[in-house]
Design a protein around this motif. Structure first.
Motif, PDB file in Angstrom:
ATOM      1  N   ARG A  66     -15.510-107.403  38.400  1.00  0.00           N
ATOM      2  CA  ARG A  66     -15.135-107.201  39.804  1.00  0.00           C
ATOM      3  C   ARG A  66     -13.732-106.630  39.944  1.00  0.00           C
ATOM      4  O   ARG A  66     -13.503-105.692  40.700  1.00  0.00           O
ATOM      5  CB  ARG A  66     -15.174-108.536  40.551  1.00  0.00           C
ATOM      6  CG  ARG A  66     -16.549-109.070  40.798  1.00  0.00           C
ATOM      7  CD  ARG A  66     -16.439-110.326  41.659  1.00  0.00           C
ATOM      8  NE  ARG A  66     -17.736-110.986  41.781  1.00  0.00           N
ATOM      9  CZ  ARG A  66     -17.930-112.069  42.519  1.00  0.00           C
ATOM     10  NH1 ARG A  66     -16.926-112.614  43.187  1.00  0.00           N
ATOM     11  NH2 ARG A  66     -19.129-112.616  42.600  1.00  0.00           N
ATOM     12  N   PHE A  89     -12.412-105.958  56.984  1.00  0.00           N
ATOM     13  CA  PHE A  89     -12.348-107.392  57.283  1.00  0.00           C
ATOM     14  C   PHE A  89     -10.940-107.775  57.743  1.00  0.00           C
ATOM     15  O   PHE A  89     -10.763-108.476  58.744  1.00  0.00           O
ATOM     16  CB  PHE A  89     -12.750-108.187  56.024  1.00  0.00           C
ATOM     17  CG  PHE A  89     -12.362-109.633  56.069  1.00  0.00           C
ATOM     18  CD1 PHE A  89     -13.054-110.527  56.876  1.00  0.00           C
ATOM     19  CD2 PHE A  89     -11.295-110.107  55.310  1.00  0.00           C
ATOM     20  CE1 PHE A  89     -12.679-111.870  56.924  1.00  0.00           C
ATOM     21  CE2 PHE A  89     -10.927-111.436  55.352  1.00  0.00           C
ATOM     22  CZ  PHE A  89     -11.614-112.315  56.169  1.00  0.00           C
ATOM     23  N   GLU A  90      -9.951-107.296  57.025  1.00  0.00           N
ATOM     24  CA  GLU A  90      -8.556-107.630  57.357  1.00  0.00           C
ATOM     25  C   GLU A  90      -8.153-107.031  58.707  1.00  0.00           C
ATOM     26  O   GLU A  90      -7.495-107.694  59.514  1.00  0.00           O
ATOM     27  CB  GLU A  90      -7.624-107.111  56.260  1.00  0.00           C
ATOM     28  CG  GLU A  90      -7.804-107.866  54.944  1.00  0.00           C
ATOM     29  CD  GLU A  90      -7.105-107.191  53.764  1.00  0.00           C
ATOM     30  OE1 GLU A  90      -6.370-106.205  53.973  1.00  0.00           O
ATOM     31  OE2 GLU A  90      -7.311-107.649  52.625  1.00  0.00           O
ATOM     32  N   ILE A  94     -12.830-103.012  41.557  1.00  0.00           N
ATOM     33  CA  ILE A  94     -12.299-102.919  42.930  1.00  0.00           C
ATOM     34  C   ILE A  94     -10.805-102.587  42.950  1.00  0.00           C
ATOM     35  O   ILE A  94     -10.346-101.785  43.769  1.00  0.00           O
ATOM     36  CB  ILE A  94     -12.561-104.243  43.693  1.00  0.00           C
ATOM     37  CG1 ILE A  94     -14.065-104.529  43.757  1.00  0.00           C
ATOM     38  CG2 ILE A  94     -11.982-104.175  45.107  1.00  0.00           C
ATOM     39  CD1 ILE A  94     -14.406-105.900  44.323  1.00  0.00           C
ATOM     40  N   VAL A  98     -20.247-106.533  46.550  1.00  0.00           N
ATOM     41  CA  VAL A  98     -19.803-107.208  45.323  1.00  0.00           C
ATOM     42  C   VAL A  98     -21.015-107.712  44.527  1.00  0.00           C
ATOM     43  O   VAL A  98     -21.029-107.659  43.293  1.00  0.00           O
ATOM     44  CB  VAL A  98     -18.842-108.373  45.642  1.00  0.00           C
ATOM     45  CG1 VAL A  98     -18.565-109.207  44.402  1.00  0.00           C
ATOM     46  CG2 VAL A  98     -17.520-107.830  46.208  1.00  0.00           C
ATOM     47  N   LEU A 138     -17.198-109.129  56.144  1.00  0.00           N
ATOM     48  CA  LEU A 138     -17.139-109.967  54.953  1.00  0.00           C
ATOM     49  C   LEU A 138     -18.513-110.045  54.287  1.00  0.00           C
ATOM     50  O   LEU A 138     -18.622-109.969  53.056  1.00  0.00           O
ATOM     51  CB  LEU A 138     -16.643-111.359  55.345  1.00  0.00           C
ATOM     52  CG  LEU A 138     -16.397-112.348  54.214  1.00  0.00           C
ATOM     53  CD1 LEU A 138     -15.361-111.812  53.235  1.00  0.00           C
ATOM     54  CD2 LEU A 138     -15.922-113.688  54.785  1.00  0.00           C
ATOM     55  N   SER A 141     -15.599-109.465  62.151  1.00  0.00           N
ATOM     56  CA  SER A 141     -14.943-109.443  60.835  1.00  0.00           C
ATOM     57  C   SER A 141     -15.769-110.250  59.834  1.00  0.00           C
ATOM     58  O   SER A 141     -15.796-109.917  58.644  1.00  0.00           O
ATOM     59  CB  SER A 141     -13.493-109.920  60.929  1.00  0.00           C
ATOM     60  OG  SER A 141     -13.397-111.291  60.765  1.00  0.00           O
ATOM     61  N   GLY A 142     -16.486-111.266  60.319  1.00  0.00           N
ATOM     62  CA  GLY A 142     -17.414-111.994  59.452  1.00  0.00           C
ATOM     63  C   GLY A 142     -18.535-111.097  58.942  1.00  0.00           C
ATOM     64  O   GLY A 142     -18.965-111.217  57.793  1.00  0.00           O
ATOM     65  N   LEU A 201      -7.744-100.493  45.794  1.00  0.00           N
ATOM     66  CA  LEU A 201      -7.076-101.298  46.828  1.00  0.00           C
ATOM     67  C   LEU A 201      -5.891-100.570  47.454  1.00  0.00           C
ATOM     68  O   LEU A 201      -5.687-100.634  48.666  1.00  0.00           O
ATOM     69  CB  LEU A 201      -6.572-102.617  46.233  1.00  0.00           C
ATOM     70  CG  LEU A 201      -7.582-103.745  46.088  1.00  0.00           C
ATOM     71  CD1 LEU A 201      -6.853-105.010  45.656  1.00  0.00           C
ATOM     72  CD2 LEU A 201      -8.342-103.992  47.387  1.00  0.00           C
ATOM     73  N   LEU A 250     -13.076-104.870  52.412  1.00  0.00           N
ATOM     74  CA  LEU A 250     -12.024-105.897  52.501  1.00  0.00           C
ATOM     75  C   LEU A 250     -11.010-105.476  53.566  1.00  0.00           C
ATOM     76  O   LEU A 250     -10.531-106.299  54.350  1.00  0.00           O
ATOM     77  CB  LEU A 250     -11.316-106.049  51.153  1.00  0.00           C
ATOM     78  CG  LEU A 250     -11.862-107.073  50.181  1.00  0.00           C
ATOM     79  CD1 LEU A 250     -11.010-107.093  48.916  1.00  0.00           C
ATOM     80  CD2 LEU A 250     -11.903-108.478  50.801  1.00  0.00           C
ATOM     81  N   TYR A 262     -19.083-106.820  52.525  1.00  0.00           N
ATOM     82  CA  TYR A 262     -18.282-106.850  51.297  1.00  0.00           C
ATOM     83  C   TYR A 262     -18.991-107.666  50.220  1.00  0.00           C
ATOM     84  O   TYR A 262     -19.111-107.234  49.066  1.00  0.00           O
ATOM     85  CB  TYR A 262     -16.891-107.432  51.599  1.00  0.00           C
ATOM     86  CG  TYR A 262     -16.138-107.867  50.372  1.00  0.00           C
ATOM     87  CD1 TYR A 262     -15.524-106.928  49.540  1.00  0.00           C
ATOM     88  CD2 TYR A 262     -16.056-109.214  50.021  1.00  0.00           C
ATOM     89  CE1 TYR A 262     -14.849-107.323  48.407  1.00  0.00           C
ATOM     90  CE2 TYR A 262     -15.377-109.615  48.888  1.00  0.00           C
ATOM     91  CZ  TYR A 262     -14.781-108.662  48.079  1.00  0.00           C
ATOM     92  OH  TYR A 262     -14.129-109.063  46.946  1.00  0.00           O
ATOM     93  N   GLU A 263     -19.483-108.843  50.592  1.00  0.00           N
ATOM     94  CA  GLU A 263     -20.148-109.710  49.615  1.00  0.00           C
ATOM     95  C   GLU A 263     -21.402-109.050  49.053  1.00  0.00           C
ATOM     96  O   GLU A 263     -21.705-109.174  47.864  1.00  0.00           O
ATOM     97  CB  GLU A 263     -20.478-111.068  50.249  1.00  0.00           C
ATOM     98  CG  GLU A 263     -19.219-111.902  50.492  1.00  0.00           C
ATOM     99  CD  GLU A 263     -19.485-113.195  51.286  1.00  0.00           C
ATOM    100  OE1 GLU A 263     -20.637-113.429  51.697  1.00  0.00           O
ATOM    101  OE2 GLU A 263     -18.519-113.959  51.485  1.00  0.00           O
TER     102      GLU A 263
END
Lengths: 222, 222
Positions: free
Chosen positions: A81, A37-38, A85, A71, A64, A60-61, A89, A34, A67-68
């Motif tokens: 989740r 991505f940010e 997570i 997850v 993501l 960045s996609g 953070l 995450l 990340y998916e």
């Protein structure tokens, strides 16, 4: 140019004795993605040129998607989740804050260097997971190689403004410490500290070697 | 709840006389979607809870996919990406700046309201494109309905802090002006201004009606 994937795949040693359990592994790795991505979408926002904005948004996609995929693994293990997570953070955000960079040039260089390093690290660390989890991590983190894109942007930045070289070289050297700490924060250490360090040292040495090669390819002193 | 897609599909009038040529259309629409992507990834960054971070990151991924579909159309027309998109970046960035919001709550509400409005607007405006371009726009901008996700987050925000209602209501009302201006900036106006306005008025009235329904569903006064 030697392929990074080959370099890392050739690593004869891994951290499997220090790999955290799956919930910790996927929770921290997802939180970190995450953050990646940010970091990259932030760099896309700040990019002055459409071509760089486009490239960084797409990269960045990719973060993501990784990340998916991580997850999805949390879901597969029927873990909650948020509970999995959330604990990671704050550490990821603190790492993001420390490696953010003062301007767009530093942001892009930081993304290239830290994501490159930590991706290699987490693929290595996956050696201690069970077979399916390990395969999922390797597939997710190796699906699209983002390094050529980031390399090309940083290379273009330096070519357009050669005086940036020394500042970016110092900046990237400074990032190594925080990146090493971020990596080490994932490891499960045991009572026999000397034994742990004997596992960690050669892997970190190899990852730093890869960092040096990444810098060399940019003409920067590591 | 009346489906937004149905409401907008039911629009009997469209802006086809004021649709810009394809290069302008796709350039501005792509620049705007980069902005939506940035707006949502920024909101994901600032989200305090994993669940919201996750949802907003995914929605920003949808905006990235829409952007990529629009760029694919620019490529299809053999237009230069930079030359096509760059002229519209400053306007999109200025719109983003004006609608950014002072905190995370306002950011999420702004994303919901402005993206909802402008998505409807651009689908309507696509009526003046040729058949293939129009179909591509409709497919890209209607592929995944992000409204339920954004609605749910804003609804949860208000439920957790009912005192936010009046502030968010005022904020969302304030957004309408900038959003209308952003929409109008895409239109190709003719010498016969009265005729143009006669085309524009009923469409904007319907879009504002849809905005009001979006606010009603949140229990906010539009």
């Amino acid at each position: 140019m030697r392929s990074r994937d080959t370099a890392v795949a050739a690593l004869k040693i891994d951290l499997h004795e220090l790999t955290p359990p799956a919930d910790h592994f996927f929770g921290q790795c997802a939180a970190l993605h995450l953050t990646f991505f940010e970091q990259l979408s932030h760099a896309a926002s700040n990019a002055p040129q459409v071509a760089d904005k486009d490239a960084l948004a797409r990269v960045s996609g990719v973060m993501l998607e990784r990340y998916e995929a991580l997850v999805a693994r949390i879901d597969h293990h029927k873990l909650d989740r948020t509970a999995t997570i959330q604990p990671h953070l704050a550490g990821a955000a603190e790492f993001e804050r420390r490696t953010m960079g003062a301007d767009w040039h530093e942001q892009v260089a930081a993304a290239h260097v830290t994501i490159g390093f930590l991706t290699d690290f987490w693929v290595n660390l996956a050696a201690g997971l069970d077979r399916d989890d390990r395969a999922a991590v390797e597939q997710a983190l190796r699906a699209e190689n983002i390094e050529p894109t980031l390399h090309a942007i940083v290379e273009r930045v330096i070519a357009a403004n050669p005086r940036l070289s020394s500042r970016l070289a110092v900046w990237c050297r400074r990032l190594v410490g925080d990146t090493l700490l971020q990596a080490r924060s994932a490891l499960v250490m045991h009572d026999d500290n000397a034994h742990d360090e004997a596992q960690i040292d050669p892997v970190m040495t190899e990852l730093i070697g890869e960092h040096t090669r990444r810098m060399d390819r940019l003409g920067l002193t590591a």
